[in-house]
Design a protein around this motif. Structure first.
Motif, PDB file in Angstrom:
ATOM      1  N   ILE A  30      -7.011  -2.064   9.264  1.00 48.94           N
ATOM      2  CA  ILE A  30      -8.148  -2.911   9.660  1.00 48.94           C
ATOM      3  C   ILE A  30      -9.378  -2.548   8.823  1.00 48.94           C
ATOM      4  N   LYS A  31      -9.644  -1.250   8.740  1.00 51.30           N
ATOM      5  CA  LYS A  31     -10.842  -0.788   8.026  1.00 51.30           C
ATOM      6  C   LYS A  31     -10.821  -1.198   6.550  1.00 51.30           C
ATOM      7  N   TYR A  32      -9.682  -1.006   5.896  1.00 54.10           N
ATOM      8  CA  TYR A  32      -9.610  -1.265   4.449  1.00 54.10           C
ATOM      9  C   TYR A  32      -9.037  -2.635   4.120  1.00 54.10           C
ATOM     10  N   GLU A  33      -8.674  -3.382   5.153  1.00 55.72           N
ATOM     11  CA  GLU A  33      -8.185  -4.759   4.995  1.00 55.72           C
ATOM     12  C   GLU A  33      -6.972  -4.858   4.089  1.00 55.72           C
ATOM     13  N   PHE A  34      -5.992  -3.965   4.331  1.00 54.95           N
ATOM     14  CA  PHE A  34      -4.703  -4.150   3.647  1.00 54.95           C
ATOM     15  C   PHE A  34      -3.678  -4.619   4.675  1.00 54.95           C
ATOM     16  N   GLU A  35      -2.572  -5.156   4.170  1.00 59.37           N
ATOM     17  CA  GLU A  35      -1.571  -5.730   5.061  1.00 59.37           C
ATOM     18  C   GLU A  35      -0.810  -4.616   5.781  1.00 59.37           C
ATOM     19  N   ARG A  36      -0.912  -4.587   7.091  1.00 50.41           N
ATOM     20  CA  ARG A  36      -0.316  -3.497   7.873  1.00 50.41           C
ATOM     21  C   ARG A  36       1.209  -3.428   7.710  1.00 50.41           C
ATOM     22  N   ASN A  37       1.814  -4.593   7.517  1.00 48.92           N
ATOM     23  CA  ASN A  37       3.287  -4.610   7.446  1.00 48.92           C
ATOM     24  C   ASN A  37       3.828  -4.385   6.043  1.00 48.92           C
ATOM     25  N   ASN A  38       2.938  -3.973   5.146  1.00 50.42           N
ATOM     26  CA  ASN A  38       3.380  -3.797   3.761  1.00 50.42           C
ATOM     27  C   ASN A  38       3.026  -2.391   3.246  1.00 50.42           C
ATOM     28  N   ILE A  39       3.374  -1.396   4.058  1.00 55.92           N
ATOM     29  CA  ILE A  39       3.128   0.006   3.667  1.00 55.92           C
ATOM     30  C   ILE A  39       4.452   0.643   3.253  1.00 55.92           C
ATOM     31  N   ILE A  40       4.457   1.241   2.064  1.00 56.25           N
ATOM     32  CA  ILE A  40       5.621   2.006   1.615  1.00 56.25           C
ATOM     33  C   ILE A  40       5.179   3.459   1.426  1.00 56.25           C
ATOM     34  N   ALA A  41       5.856   4.349   2.122  1.00 55.93           N
ATOM     35  CA  ALA A  41       5.479   5.764   2.060  1.00 55.93           C
ATOM     36  C   ALA A  41       6.134   6.452   0.868  1.00 55.93           C
ATOM     37  N   ILE A  42       5.403   7.420   0.331  1.00 58.30           N
ATOM     38  CA  ILE A  42       5.981   8.379  -0.625  1.00 58.30           C
ATOM     39  C   ILE A  42       5.707   9.754  -0.028  1.00 58.30           C
ATOM     40  N   GLY A  43       6.756  10.426   0.413  1.00 53.72           N
ATOM     41  CA  GLY A  43       6.552  11.722   1.054  1.00 53.72           C
ATOM     42  C   GLY A  43       7.391  12.787   0.391  1.00 53.72           C
ATOM     43  N   PRO A  63       1.105   1.431 -10.667  1.00 50.54           N
ATOM     44  CA  PRO A  63      -0.331   1.641 -10.905  1.00 50.54           C
ATOM     45  C   PRO A  63      -1.211   0.539 -10.326  1.00 50.54           C
ATOM     46  N   ASN A  64      -0.619  -0.580  -9.895  1.00 47.60           N
ATOM     47  CA  ASN A  64      -1.435  -1.690  -9.384  1.00 47.60           C
ATOM     48  C   ASN A  64      -1.546  -1.720  -7.858  1.00 47.60           C
ATOM     49  N   ALA A  65      -0.790  -0.859  -7.192  1.00 45.17           N
ATOM     50  CA  ALA A  65      -0.777  -0.877  -5.722  1.00 45.17           C
ATOM     51  C   ALA A  65      -1.998  -0.152  -5.164  1.00 45.17           C
ATOM     52  N   SER A  66      -2.375  -0.503  -3.945  1.00 47.00           N
ATOM     53  CA  SER A  66      -3.396   0.271  -3.238  1.00 47.00           C
ATOM     54  C   SER A  66      -2.772   1.587  -2.781  1.00 47.00           C
ATOM     55  N   ILE A  67      -3.630   2.591  -2.609  1.00 45.56           N
ATOM     56  CA  ILE A  67      -3.143   3.924  -2.251  1.00 45.56           C
ATOM     57  C   ILE A  67      -3.893   4.425  -1.019  1.00 45.56           C
ATOM     58  N   THR A 125       0.873  -1.182   0.000  1.00 45.61           N
ATOM     59  CA  THR A 125       0.000   0.000   0.000  1.00 45.61           C
ATOM     60  C   THR A 125       0.901   1.221   0.000  1.00 45.61           C
ATOM     61  N   LEU A 126       0.682   2.101  -0.952  1.00 43.60           N
ATOM     62  CA  LEU A 126       1.494   3.321  -1.043  1.00 43.60           C
ATOM     63  C   LEU A 126       0.838   4.407  -0.183  1.00 43.60           C
ATOM     64  N   LEU A 127       1.579   4.875   0.803  1.00 40.72           N
ATOM     65  CA  LEU A 127       1.103   5.928   1.702  1.00 40.72           C
ATOM     66  C   LEU A 127       1.624   7.269   1.190  1.00 40.72           C
ATOM     67  N   LEU A 128       0.727   8.137   0.747  1.00 38.64           N
ATOM     68  CA  LEU A 128       1.147   9.414   0.158  1.00 38.64           C
ATOM     69  C   LEU A 128       1.035  10.540   1.189  1.00 38.64           C
ATOM     70  N   LEU A 129       2.129  11.290   1.313  1.00 40.11           N
ATOM     71  CA  LEU A 129       2.209  12.366   2.314  1.00 40.11           C
ATOM     72  C   LEU A 129       2.704  13.633   1.621  1.00 40.11           C
ATOM     73  N   HIS A 130       1.828  14.611   1.519  1.00 35.60           N
ATOM     74  CA  HIS A 130       2.084  15.820   0.726  1.00 35.60           C
ATOM     75  C   HIS A 130       3.028  16.806   1.436  1.00 35.60           C
ATOM     76  N   GLY A 131       3.454  17.810   0.696  1.00 43.04           N
ATOM     77  CA  GLY A 131       4.256  18.889   1.268  1.00 43.04           C
ATOM     78  C   GLY A 131       3.376  19.986   1.866  1.00 43.04           C
ATOM     79  N   THR A 132       3.999  20.968   2.513  1.00 43.77           N
ATOM     80  CA  THR A 132       3.262  22.074   3.142  1.00 43.77           C
ATOM     81  C   THR A 132       2.350  22.763   2.126  1.00 43.77           C
ATOM     82  N   GLY A 133       1.091  22.946   2.514  1.00 47.61           N
ATOM     83  CA  GLY A 133       0.136  23.614   1.633  1.00 47.61           C
ATOM     84  C   GLY A 133      -0.510  22.671   0.643  1.00 47.61           C
ATOM     85  N   GLY A 134      -0.176  21.398   0.723  1.00 48.47           N
ATOM     86  CA  GLY A 134      -0.737  20.425  -0.209  1.00 48.47           C
ATOM     87  C   GLY A 134      -1.991  19.770   0.349  1.00 48.47           C
ATOM     88  N   THR A 135      -2.491  18.814  -0.400  1.00 43.02           N
ATOM     89  CA  THR A 135      -3.633  18.019   0.065  1.00 43.02           C
ATOM     90  C   THR A 135      -3.389  16.568  -0.335  1.00 43.02           C
TER      91      THR A 135
END
Ligand code: MLT
Length: 200
Positions: free
Chosen positions: A87-100, A38-42, A15-25
Motif C-alpha cells: 500500500i505504502k509503495y503502491e506495488f502490486e501485492r500479488n506480484n511479489i517474488i522472494a529471493i532468500g 535490473p528493471n524490477a522493484s526491490i 517486486t523482488l523481496l530480498l531476505l538475507h541469511g543469518t548475520g546479514g542485512t
C-alpha cells in the motif's frame, strides 16, 4: 521492519523481496537483482531478531532447531509488513517474488507454508523445511526455484528433497538446482535462478 525499497522502471515486473541469511542485512542481496532482473522493484528487509548481534528472521534454539512459536509470529509479522508495504509503495501485492538465502530462504518457505497468497514465487537458496506436521495451503500456480548443495552441512540433500516434495504435493511447480558445494551461495546458482526467472 527495517528495509530498503527501490522502485523499478517497469511496473509490469514483479517486486523482488530480498531476505538475507543469518548475520546479514538488507544490503547483502542487492547485487543479485542486477543478475535476476535490473528493471524490477526491490523490497529488501532486515530480520527483526538478533542472535548475538546477528540479524535473523526468527529465533532458533540451536543450529537447525527452530523456535516454532517465534517462527510463526515472525512469519505473520513479515506477512503484515508486505501487505502494508504494497500500500505504502503502491506495488502490486500479488506480484511479489522472494529471493532468500539460508535463514531468509527459511522465512520465505515459512510464508509459503502458512499463507496461500503471500508470494507469487520464490528463489530459495539453501532452504530447510521450516515446520513439519502442518497442512500447506493450496500452492497451485506458485513457481519455486530451490538451490541446494550436495555437501551442505546445514541443510542435507534429503531435507532439500523433502522440502521440494512438500511444495509439489501442495501444487507448486518446483525447479531444483544442485551445486556440488556446501551452504554457500555461488554465482552459478544465482545464474541458474536467473535463467529460471526469465522463463516464468
Ligand atoms: C536457520 O537457522 O535458519 C538455518 O540454520 C540457516 C542459518 O544458519 O541461518
Amino acid at each position: 521492519m527495517k528495509h530498503i525499497y527501490q522502485k523499478g522502471n517497469d511496473p509490469t515486473k514483479p517486486t523482488l523481496l530480498l531476505l538475507h541469511g543469518t548475520g546479514g542485512t538488507e544490503h547483502d542481496l542487492l547485487p543479485l537483482t542486477d543478475i535476476i532482473d535490473p528493471n524490477a522493484s526491490i523490497l529488501s528487509v532486515r530480520g527483526n531478531v538478533l542472535e548475538n548481534g546477528m540479524p535473523r528472521f526468527f529465533r532458533r534454539l540451536a543450529e537447525g532447531v527452530f523456535d516454532e512459536e517465534d517462527l510463526v509470529y515472525r512469519t505473520n509479522e513479515l506477512h503484515d509488513f508486505l501487505n502494508d508495504a504494497a500500500i505504502k509503495y503502491e506495488f502490486e501485492r500479488n506480484n511479489i517474488i522472494a529471493i532468500g538465502y539460508s535463514n531468509g530462504a527459511n522465512i520465505a518457505a515459512s510464508l509459503l507454508f502458512h499463507f496461500q497468497d503471500a508470494l507469487k514465487g520464490a528463489m530459495l537458496h539453501h532452504p530447510m523445511v521450516p515446520r513439519r506436521g502442518i497442512t500447506l495451503p493450496d500452492l497451485s500456480g506458485k513457481h519455486l526455484f530451490i538451490g541446494a548443495g550436495t555437501n551442505d552441512p546445514i541443510c542435507s540433500p534429503q531435507e532439500s528433497e523433502e522440502l521440494a516434495s512438500l511444495f509439489k504435493d501442495a501444487g507448486a511447480s518446483v525447479e531444483m538446482h544442485w551445486e556440488d558445494r556446501g551452504h554457500q551461495l555461488t554465482i552459478t546458482e544465482v545464474e541458474a535462478a536467473a535463467s529460471w526467472y526469465k522463463q516464468l
